[in-house]
Design a protein around this motif. Structure first.
Motif, PDB file in Angstrom:
ATOM      1  N   ILE A 146       2.782   7.946   5.489  1.00  0.00           N
ATOM      2  CA  ILE A 146       2.038   7.378   4.356  1.00  0.00           C
ATOM      3  C   ILE A 146       0.944   6.505   4.953  1.00  0.00           C
ATOM      4  O   ILE A 146       1.238   5.504   5.621  1.00  0.00           O
ATOM      5  N   CYS A 149      -0.727   2.181   3.246  1.00  0.00           N
ATOM      6  CA  CYS A 149       0.258   1.766   2.229  1.00  0.00           C
ATOM      7  C   CYS A 149       0.089   0.263   1.975  1.00  0.00           C
ATOM      8  O   CYS A 149       0.511  -0.568   2.776  1.00  0.00           O
ATOM      9  N   HIS A 165       1.381   5.589  -2.278  1.00  0.00           N
ATOM     10  CA  HIS A 165       0.646   6.516  -1.429  1.00  0.00           C
ATOM     11  C   HIS A 165      -0.575   6.993  -2.212  1.00  0.00           C
ATOM     12  O   HIS A 165      -0.530   8.005  -2.941  1.00  0.00           O
ATOM     13  N   GLN A 170       6.037   7.140  -4.005  1.00  0.00           N
ATOM     14  CA  GLN A 170       7.105   7.901  -3.358  1.00  0.00           C
ATOM     15  C   GLN A 170       8.330   6.994  -3.186  1.00  0.00           C
ATOM     16  O   GLN A 170       8.215   5.857  -2.727  1.00  0.00           O
ATOM     17  N   ASN A 182       8.666  11.815  -6.093  1.00  0.00           N
ATOM     18  CA  ASN A 182       7.222  11.654  -5.901  1.00  0.00           C
ATOM     19  C   ASN A 182       6.613  11.524  -7.299  1.00  0.00           C
ATOM     20  O   ASN A 182       6.476  12.516  -8.018  1.00  0.00           O
TER      21      ASN A 182
END
Length: 774
Positions: A146, A149, A165, A170, A182
């Motif tokens: 990711i 973040c 993300h 997520q 997700n």
């Protein structure tokens, strides 16, 4: 003035803001532009002792740039922060100290603390990393792909965590690292995430103006509210799991229930962060001005504002027991506020924090290995000590045998000496007894002579006493006769004087009677003349007055004469009184002579008793002298014994000293040899140290150049990445002309424009605020 010494702070090549000296003038405090405060020993003695001055942190090392992440642990009194200075710090808010510091090669954008205190989740520019919090280190456990973040949160139970993300959310399993959900629904980047108390729901807010409620176990969006003109920066959920509270760029504070706005309050400025106390009574809000507001919950609009930071507030958290509020800002400071709510304090209980720590298996094995090695060394040392003790015991036994043999031989010699001295002592006792007899005979003869002399003296004193007693009796008889004669003479004089005064008094009485009769006759004559001559009364009265005044003067003179006679009589009486007093004084003198005679007799008696006492005292002194002679004999014997013992000890000590002197001489020679060798080694060591120092200086210079190159390279890379991420954010608004213009301006301010508004604040105000914060 001249500069005596110059000092440098390694790794802190930034301007110095201020310096101050302690009241005792022993320490110097230095504050730098990178928010660090150092302590330097300032006394002259400290400067003279060491050439290199040690710079120590006055409190602990602080963040030097903006803090981007903050979270609080549930089971431990710990707070974690991350900053753009490429470091992650764990703080203890009970001790107010820095527990751990870990520096990285890239900036951390967000951080979250696991409830157990064993894990932290850190969002970097390239990846999201789950890390183990060990006893003395922070190590990476797992990585998630990711990028950038800026928001991540653990659930309240710690079984899973959520991370932003881009415009998606997520959710991962904490222990397995598997991606569970997700969640997609936002049209722009997600700025805030918050779990409900039972971890069944998740609240998110984004730059698209949307605030959504997600059901975690279903992975679906339940409710939502969208304001397209607002970029939401923070959103939280109340304990009822229905009320969502959010704030954003439109300066409004909203409460949303079932997708409807129930509270819509104008804050007057942009609120950047929201946090709700666990008691659900207080709502805290961070402002873009750096202040912190405290609202009552449910929201009524009333609030109290407290100044905190110079720039905007970036993160806010509340401790598990609602005792402390933690706030971070753009100025790189972590502020801790004490929450005092009277209603919530009544039912509050002090939390019990866990004391467990996480240790890696390799570290534990190393420690166990070192413990076993140390135990082996201890065993070896114990065995060596036992062996040396046995050798020493054998040596002591041999010495004891030698000493016993010597002691027995000396005992026999001393026994022979003792017998010889015993015979000498008996002979001396015989001589002393003969001398004592002669002294006793002399003493008895002297006593008899003294008795004879004292008896003669006593007889003489008795004769004197008898003669004095006879004289006393004769003087007493003469005194009585004189006393009787004087008393008779006194009585005669008194009677004669009384008769004379009686005659005089009778004469005076007769004169007074005559005068009174004459006065009566005069009065009669006056009465007759007053009757006969009334017309010529004035002239006659004057004549009569004159005659009477003359007569009165004559009478006064007569009275004065009588008074003079009376005074003469009194003088005669006083003379007689003096004679009487003289006779009394003579009598008293005789009495005093009698008293002196009696005192002489008493003195003689006292002399007799004193002589008797002297005889007794001399007898006692003779007895005391005899006792002293006996005590001196005993002391003489004891001193002779001590003399023999001391002679014996002196001989033993001489024997012991001789071998020790030889050993000392040998040791001195060895020490001289060792000193010579040490001098040789020191010379060689000094030569080696000089070579080593020159090499180290070269090495340090090369290392500094390398670090500078790396720092410039990493800074340029970080700047490049930041510019790319900000450019990506601006590209999203390529269709919206206004938003694109605003984002381009913001991009220009960040990378090409002036610094934050904090530069326009007055310098005096800034210094006072920094002093209060420290």
């Amino acid at each position: 003035m001249c500069i005596r010494d110059r000092f440098k702070l390694e790794g802190n090549h930034v301007p110095i803001l201020s310096m101050t000296v302690s009241p005792s003038e022993e320490n110097l405090a230095i504050s730098l532009q990178n928010h660090q405060v150092f302590n330097v020993p300032f006394s002259t003695t400290e400067f003279a002792k060491s050439e290199e001055t040690s710079f120590e942190f006055l409190f602990q090392p602080f963040h030097s740039r903006e803090i981007t992440g903050l979270d609080v642990c549930v089971r431990k009194p710990l707070v974690v922060t991350c900053s753009t200075d490429k470091s992650i710090r764990i703080w203890s808010y009970l001790d107010k100290s820095l527990e751990q510091l870990k520096e990285f090669h890239e900036e951390a954008m967000s951080v979250a603390f696991h409830p157990s205190g064993f894990f932290i989740l850190v969002g970097f520019q390239d990846k999201l990393r789950l890390m183990n919090v060990l006893m003395d280190d922070i190590r990476m456990c797992r990585e998630m792909s990711i990028k950038n973040c800026r928001e991540c949160r653990f659930s309240n139970g710690g079984q899973y965590f959520a991370a932003a993300h881009g415009n998606a959310i997520q959710i991962y399993n904490t222990y397995s690292g598997d991606l569970m959900l997700n969640l997609r629904g936002h049209n722009a980047k997600v700025r805030s995430l918050a779990f409900s108390n039972n971890d069944t729901k998740l609240v998110s807010s984004g730059m698209d103006g949307g605030v959504y409620e997600w059901v975690v176990h279903e992975g679906k969006r339940n409710e939502g509210h969208v304001v397209k003109t607002c970029n939401y920066s923070s959103a939280i959920m109340a304990a009822d799991e229905r009320t969502m509270i959010c704030c954003g760029s439109d300066k409004m504070l909203r409460a949303i229930v079932d997708s409807e706005v129930t509270v819509n309050r104008d804050a007057g400025l942009c609120l950047t962060q929201l946090v709700l106390s666990h008691s659900q009574r207080l709502l805290f809000a961070g402002c873009d001005t750096g202040a912190v507001r405290a609202y009552r919950f449910p929201i009524t609009g009333e609030f109290h504002e407290y100044p905190a930071h110079i720039g905007r507030v970036t993160r806010m958290r509340v401790s598990i027991d609602d005792s402390y509020l933690f706030v971070t800002g753009e100025d790189g400071a972590l502020m801790m506020f004490d929450i005092r709510d009277k209603d919530s304090r009544r039912d509050k209980k002090e939390p019990t924090f866990s004391e467990e720590i996480l240790v890696s298996k390799a570290d534990l094995e190393e420690k166990n290995q070192t413990v076993t090695e140390l135990e082996g060394r201890v065993r070896d040392l114990v065995s060596q000590n036992d062996y040396q003790l046995k050798i020493l015991e054998k040596g002591h036994e041999d010495q004891m045998k030698d000493l016993n043999a010597k002691f027995q031989a000396e005992l026999e010699r001393e026994h022979n000496k003792f017998e010889f001295l015993q015979t000498e002592k008996n002979e001396m006792e015989m001589d002393f007894e003969e001398k004592l007899r002669h002294q006793e005979e002399r003493h008895t003869a002297a006593m008899q002579e003294l008795e004879q002399t004292y008896t003669q003296k006593i007889m003489q004193e008795l004769e004197k006493y008898q003669s004095l007693a006879q004289e006393k009796e004769l003087e007493a008889e003469q005194f009585e006769e004189q006393h009787q004669l004087l008393v008779e003479q006194h009585d005669r004089l008194v009677s004669e004087l009384q008769e004379e005064f009686e005659f005089k008094i009778a004469d005076q009485d007769a004169v007074i009677e005559q005068m009174s009769s004459e006065a009566e006759e005069q009065e009669r004559v006056l009465e007759e003349t007053r009757r006969m001559i009334e017309e010529d009364c004035d002239l006659e009265i004057e004549q009569v007055r004159k005659t009477y005044e003359a007569r009165l003067q004559v009478e006064k003179e007569n009275l004065l004469k009588l008074k003079g006679d009376n005074g003469l009589i009194k003088k005669k009486n006083a003379g007689l009184q003096k004679k009487w007093d003289d006779q009394d004084s003579i009598l008293k003198a005789e009495q005093e002579k009698n008293a002196e005679a009696t005192q002489k007799l008493k003195m003689a008696d006292r002399d007799i008793t004193g002589l008797k006492k002297e005889i007794k005292e001399r007898d006692e002194t003779i007895g005391d002298k005899e006792k002293r002679i006996y005590d001196l004999k005993k002391k003489n014997q004891e001193l002779e014994k001590f003399k023999f013992v001391l002679d014996y000890k002196i001989k033993e000590l001489r024997k012991q000293i001789e071998p020790k002197d030889l050993e000392i001489n040998g040791m001195k020679e060895t020490i001289k040899e060792m000193d010579a060798e040490l001098e040789r080694y020191n010379k060689t060591n000094q030569a080696f140290e000089l070579d080593n120092q020159s090499l180290q200086l070269k090495l340090e210079a090369m290392h500094k150049e390398l670090l500078k190159q790396r720092a410039t390279y990493s800074d340029s890379e970080a700047l490049n990445r930041r510019f790319r991420t900000d450019l990506e954010e601006t590209v999203q608004y390529i269709q919206d002309h206004k938003m694109l213009k605003a984002s381009v301006k913001l991009l220009y301010q960040r990378h090409c424009g002036d610094p934050v508004e904090s530069a326009h604040i007055d310098e005096d105000v800034q210094k006072e605020y920094n002093r209060q914060r420290e």
